[in-house]
Structures are given as C-alpha cells and as structure tokens.
Write an enzyme that holds these catalytic residues in place. Structure first.
Site, mmCIF file in Angstrom:
data_model
loop_
_atom_site.group_PDB
_atom_site.id
_atom_site.type_symbol
_atom_site.label_atom_id
_atom_site.label_comp_id
_atom_site.label_asym_id
_atom_site.label_seq_id
_atom_site.Cartn_x
_atom_site.Cartn_y
_atom_site.Cartn_z
ATOM 1 N N SER A 116 0.821 -1.068 0.024
ATOM 2 C CA SER A 116 0.158 -0.155 0.123
ATOM 3 C C SER A 116 0.763 1.099 0.028
ATOM 4 O O SER A 116 1.714 1.509 -0.946
ATOM 5 C CB SER A 116 -0.979 -0.136 1.179
ATOM 6 O OG SER A 116 -2.077 0.700 0.848
ATOM 7 N N ASP A 178 -9.838 -5.445 -4.085
ATOM 8 C CA ASP A 178 -9.180 -4.553 -3.147
ATOM 9 C C ASP A 178 -10.140 -3.158 -3.317
ATOM 10 O O ASP A 178 -10.473 -2.315 -4.100
ATOM 11 C CB ASP A 178 -7.994 -4.058 -3.759
ATOM 12 C CG ASP A 178 -7.066 -3.244 -2.538
ATOM 13 O OD1 ASP A 178 -7.754 -2.535 -1.909
ATOM 14 O OD2 ASP A 178 -6.010 -3.457 -2.383
ATOM 15 N N HIS A 205 -7.414 -5.708 0.023
ATOM 16 C CA HIS A 205 -6.363 -5.305 0.330
ATOM 17 C C HIS A 205 -5.475 -5.926 1.291
ATOM 18 O O HIS A 205 -5.519 -5.691 2.655
ATOM 19 C CB HIS A 205 -6.872 -3.627 1.087
ATOM 20 C CG HIS A 205 -5.832 -2.482 0.892
ATOM 21 N ND1 HIS A 205 -5.107 -2.269 0.010
ATOM 22 C CD2 HIS A 205 -5.130 -2.024 2.151
ATOM 23 C CE1 HIS A 205 -4.432 -1.481 0.414
ATOM 24 N NE2 HIS A 205 -4.320 -1.187 1.573
#
Length: 246
Positions: A116, A178, A205
């Site tokens: 991320s 996600d 995610h």
C-alpha cells in the site's frame, strides 16, 4: 550444489519490507506471515517502521503508537489519502533518509517489498534509483496493492523520468476485490516499469498467502524476479518454491 534440473541452494535473498499507512513493522510482519511462509528459507525479510506517528484524530482516534506513516498528504492534523491530489508530502524526505540509513546499517538488500503506502514509497525509491539519486543496488522490487502518489512533488519526480521506464525487475501483486486501492491504480503503477510481472489474487487489500492466484495472461504462475549469482530466479506460487535456472 546444483541438481540435473538446474536447482541450486543459495543464501536467502535479503528483502527490506515497508508497511502500509497506519501500520507498523510488527503488524506488517504478522499480516504477511502466510506469504513469508511460502518463501521460507528463500527470502530473508527485514521489517522497519515508518518514521512518522499518525496523530490522534480521524485516522487514529485512540492515539495509539502502532499507527505510522511514510508521509502525509495533508496537515492540521497530519493526514494521508491515496486519492488526494496535494502539494504536500510532509515527512517524505525523512522516510527516504531512513531507507538510505537502513541500507547503510542493515544492508545490502537484494530487493524491497512494499504494501500500500509502502509500495508507493518503493516506486518512488525506484524512480530515484533510475535517476541515479539512490545509490544502492536493487535486484528486484515487490509491490503489493501499489499506487502512484498524487502529491505534486512526487508527480514531478516521475515526470523527470521523461518517458524512461524504470529498469528494475518488478513484481506487482494486485487484489481483484481491493476496495482501498483499486486494481486499476496498481496496474497503472506497473506501467512505469520496463518489465513488470503482474499477479492477481481474488482477495482485497492484503498480502495473499495462498497459491490461488493468476497472472494477467491466465498462464501458470512462473515469473522471473531477478538474476542472482548468474542464475535466473523464478517464484512459483503453485509449487511454493523459488526455482533457480542456470
């Protein structure tokens, strides 16, 4: 020792791991346990904390110390959003300095893995490397739930590539469902690399921990990570081994 099929026992590849926004090294190590188990004895993972504490507020309501950041896209209070176009990237330079310091004190590293916001930082480090402003060797990078930062100074940094593609072998792991970083953003980030390898997984995610993944062309999941000791290193999620081909 090398077998007739070209397999060889090599020292583990050393990988620096950068957590996501509002995570810590401890949390990322825990959440990536399944993925690391797949690569046991193949990769040596080193986890570090982002240098900035997310302040008490909407993104850290309890004011805990286990919520950290690599930079902020807004201030008063310090705040980050991957979707925010901003002239602010508060704390970014300190994070790059930390990465350099970590390479000096704990390196050398063969690669960097980011999740991320950590993967967005990895992409920026790669950009600096391509521009000869990050003077450490990188054999490969792994970007999980990656995206391109929309901070103005970061976009200017990418613009300085002037149509160059980043010539570092890259693996991009993308979640089909996600809801935090849309897969289109991760695919867009992969396009700045010269030879990206993309693997999709059915989850959201997260760092996937199973072998039910597919490449972008739906073929068997064998993809090159890097050249190491004059060998080609392939990570095969189906057999859960790194295959060394001479």
């Amino acid at each position: 020792m090398t077998s007739s099929k070209g397999r060889q026992q090599l020292p583990p590849l050393k990988v620096l791991c950068l957590h996501g926004y509002r995570q810590t090294s401890v949390a990322f190590k825990s959440k990536s346990g399944g993925f690391r188990k797949l690569l046991k004895n193949k990769l040596d993972f080193v986890f570090i904390d982002g240098p900035h504490l997310v302040p008490t507020g909407p993104q850290n309501p309890d004011g805990t110390d286990d919520s950290r950041s690599w930079w902020f896209s807004d201030v008063d209070p310090d705040y980050f959003s991957s979707a925010q176009e901003s002239d602010i990237c508060k704390g970014f330079d300190q994070s790059v300095d930390l990465i350099r310091h970590t390479f000096e004190t704990q390196g050398p590293f063969d690669g960097i893995l980011g999740f991320s916001q950590g993967s967005a930082l990895v992409a920026l480090i790669c950009c600096l490397k391509q521009l000869k402003e990050f003077n450490y060797d990188l054999k490969f990078v792994v970007l999980v739930a990656g995206f391109q930062s929309l901070s103005a100074s970061h976009l200017k940094l990418f613009d300085r590539l002037d149509s160059q593609l980043i010539d570092i072998p890259s693996l991009h792991i993308i979640g089909e469902s996600d809801q935090v970083i849309a897969k289109e953003k991760s695919v867009k980030l992969s396009n700045i690399f010269k030879n990206p390898y993309i693997v999709y997984h059915s989850g959201g995610h997260l760092v996937p921990s199973n072998s039910s993944n597919r490449q972008k062309d739906d073929q068997t999941i064998d993809y090159i990570i890097c050249e190491y000791n004059d060998c080609n290193i392939f990570l095969n999620l189906k057999s859960r081994v790194i295959c060394v081909v001479m």
